[in-house]
Scaffold this motif. Structure first.
Motif, PDB file in Angstrom:
ATOM      1  N   GLN A 116      49.917  41.601  44.568  1.00  0.00           N
ATOM      2  CA  GLN A 116      49.243  40.997  43.408  1.00  0.00           C
ATOM      3  C   GLN A 116      50.152  39.985  42.720  1.00  0.00           C
ATOM      4  O   GLN A 116      49.688  38.950  42.226  1.00  0.00           O
TER       5      GLN A 116
ATOM      6  N   TYR B  20      52.810  46.760  43.397  1.00  0.00           N
ATOM      7  CA  TYR B  20      51.947  45.621  43.072  1.00  0.00           C
ATOM      8  C   TYR B  20      52.546  44.290  43.521  1.00  0.00           C
ATOM      9  O   TYR B  20      52.206  43.242  42.971  1.00  0.00           O
TER      10      TYR B  20
ATOM     11  N   ALA C 223      50.965  40.748  36.297  1.00  0.00           N
ATOM     12  CA  ALA C 223      50.144  41.119  37.453  1.00  0.00           C
ATOM     13  C   ALA C 223      49.532  42.506  37.275  1.00  0.00           C
ATOM     14  O   ALA C 223      48.347  42.720  37.563  1.00  0.00           O
TER      15      ALA C 223
ATOM     16  N   TYR D  80      46.804  42.684  34.488  1.00  0.00           N
ATOM     17  CA  TYR D  80      45.561  42.051  34.948  1.00  0.00           C
ATOM     18  C   TYR D  80      44.791  42.972  35.878  1.00  0.00           C
ATOM     19  O   TYR D  80      43.570  43.135  35.754  1.00  0.00           O
ATOM     20  N   GLU D  81      45.490  43.599  36.817  1.00  0.00           N
ATOM     21  CA  GLU D  81      44.825  44.482  37.767  1.00  0.00           C
ATOM     22  C   GLU D  81      44.226  45.712  37.091  1.00  0.00           C
ATOM     23  O   GLU D  81      43.142  46.176  37.476  1.00  0.00           O
TER      24      GLU D  81
ATOM     25  N   ALA E 205      50.214  36.819  44.833  1.00  0.00           N
ATOM     26  CA  ALA E 205      48.949  36.077  44.662  1.00  0.00           C
ATOM     27  C   ALA E 205      48.936  35.327  43.333  1.00  0.00           C
ATOM     28  O   ALA E 205      48.487  34.165  43.269  1.00  0.00           O
ATOM     29  N   MET E 206      49.432  35.946  42.272  1.00  0.00           N
ATOM     30  CA  MET E 206      49.449  35.279  40.966  1.00  0.00           C
ATOM     31  C   MET E 206      50.410  34.094  40.990  1.00  0.00           C
ATOM     32  O   MET E 206      50.108  33.026  40.432  1.00  0.00           O
TER      33      MET E 206
END
Length: 474
Positions: A132, A129, A223, A226-227, A135-136
């Motif tokens: 992700q 991840y 992360a 959230y995903e 991105a966060m």
């Protein structure tokens, strides 16, 4: 005449660390109850303390599945497979990091399976991840909650002072005064924590807007949750040693990155574990991995039982005496239940679990059910069947067929010995000479068997330390 049964949903109450009180559990969506629990850093065998949250939240997972249905509960527990401890282990051993984490991850799953723990629906690995997380982190910078400095990215605690510290009940100023934090020239505030850090060529690293590096520990759970579960989910759990800074930092990151959500509604934390009254420590010689105990012949179900005899919010003391008592109880329960297939769990007997997972009281209820079956009587709540007893125990992860082989094998060979002792006793009663009876009783007890004699028969019950090899000498 038609009778319509009204099914009342059981009320689950959980102690919410966030509010410091016991609350009625109301899921966001009863069709999709969601729980996230912080998992292990996979660099070695799981020690006994690592296993406690696994067992605690496995009971909660089983209870939620019982109430809402197995298809309506989603449980995620992560593996941290990028970490400085893993890097150090690789450097010491000369082995590849991926090889180490693959091996230790499977060790963890095997050992927790031996304790009767169900595998979660999702078991994300941090290295899967990384995009992700990047991105966060970018989003947090854009929103003014993080900043880049000297190849690092740090969360700016001052940007969220109104929320930081509420879970652990500390103010930022108090935390600065009492915390051991890394003092670095690139930090704007000593409490600012790392979201991203640079990697040298010999360490794991990924390309990012801030250069080649790897994530900080805290960002991975934000992360991944959230995903997998969304910006708001029902329960977040873990050991109370994670409350600060890990969970506090998770809340800060997640609420700032996704202000439209609420992150987790209920926070549950289990207390720590001791061994023979002392903190588990290698220097004290009382450090055990789960694998160590399994190798010593202590069944996983016994380890689980000892855990459940203490409420999850109280410190738990592992002792050899507790393990022996647990083994004795479980052998008796398995003997009493025989080959009964699980029926319907008794809602009355499960009531302790609905009250903040009161496993000690639930075990007391199971003891009462076992006595009722053994003596052919009813409990105050009514008749008890073997099938209901097994099903009720199963909600606690006990008396499962897959974890009971340890108790089955020794008992199967005892029938001829029971018959022999019964016949010898019958002869002794006629001859008024009980010397042979006494000799056999002593021999069986030396082999680790409890001898139970009644007018109708003899029962030999294996106890802790039962040695089947000694039966050949009798």
């Amino acid at each position: 005449m038609t009778t319509t049964d009204t099914v009342t949903q059981p009320v689950i109450k959980l102690h919410n660390t966030k509010t410091r009180k016991k609350e009625v559990f109301t899921p966001i969506d009863p069709e999709n109850v969601r729980m996230y629990v912080c998992g292990p850093t996979v660099y070695d065998r799981a020690h006994l303390g690592n296993a406690r949250p696994v067992v605690v939240f496995d009971v909660l997972y089983r209870l939620l599945r019982h109430v809402y249905g197995a298809d309506h509960v989603t449980y995620a527990r992560n593996f941290t497979d990028v970490d400085d401890k893993i890097n150090a282990r690789a450097a010491e051993s000369g082995r590849a990091i991926g090889e180490i984490t693959a091996e230790t991850t499977q060790w963890f799953l095997d050992d927790m399976g031996a304790l009767g723990a169900l595998e979660p629906n999702h078991m994300p690995r941090a290295t899967e991840y990384i995009p992700q997380m990047v991105a966060m982190i970018e989003d947090l910078i854009t929103k003014g909650h993080a900043y880049a400095a000297e190849g690092h990215v740090l969360f700016a605690v001052d940007s969220w002072r109104e929320g930081y510290g509420k879970l652990s009940g500390r103010s930022v100023d108090d935390m600065i005064a009492g915390a051991r934090v890394e003092v670095a020239p690139y930090k704007k505030n000593p409490m600012d924590f790392v979201l991203w850090k640079p990697s040298t060529d010999d360490l794991p690293g990924w390309d990012s807007p801030w250069g080649r590096g790897r994530p900080g520990w805290h960002i991975e759970c934000s992360a991944m949750s959230y995903e997998l579960l969304g910006d708001t989910f029902d329960i977040h759990g873990g050991g109370n040693d994670l409350m600060f800074p890990h969970h506090e930092n998770e809340i800060a990151q997640s609420c700032c990155a996704h202000p439209e959500g609420e992150f987790a509604h209920y926070w549950l934390h289990n207390e720590m574990l001791q061994v023979e009254g002392k903190k588990m420590s290698k220097s004290l010689g009382n450090f055990f991995t789960v694998h160590d105990l399994l190798e010593q012949g202590i069944p996983g179900e016994v380890i689980r039982f000892v855990f459940l005899e203490t409420h999850y919010r109280k410190p738990m003391d592992w002792t050899s005496e507790k393990a022996e008592q647990a083994e004795r109880t479980l052998r008796k329960w398995r003997r009493i239940s025989g080959d009964a297939e699980p029926g319907k769990p008794s809602e009355i007997e499960l009531l302790p679990l609905f009250d903040d997972l009161n496993t000690p009281l639930a075990i007391q209820r199971l003891r009462a059910m076992a006595r009722a079956i053994e003596n052919g009587v009813e409990t105050p709540e009514g008749p008890v069947s073997k099938a209901d007893f097994v099903a009720t125990a199963n909600v606690l992860g006990l008396l499962l067929p897959e974890t009971g082989h340890w108790a089955d094998a020794p008992s199967a060979d005892l029938t001829k010995h029971e018959t022999r002792l019964f016949e010898v006793r019958q002869t002794a009663m006629e001859a008024k000479d009980f010397s042979e009876v006494d000799r056999l009783k002593t021999a069986y007890m030396d082999a680790g068997l409890e001898v139970r004699m009644s007018k109708t028969g003899v029962e030999l019950v294996p106890g802790p330390g039962f040695d089947p090899a000694k039966l050949d000498e009798i």
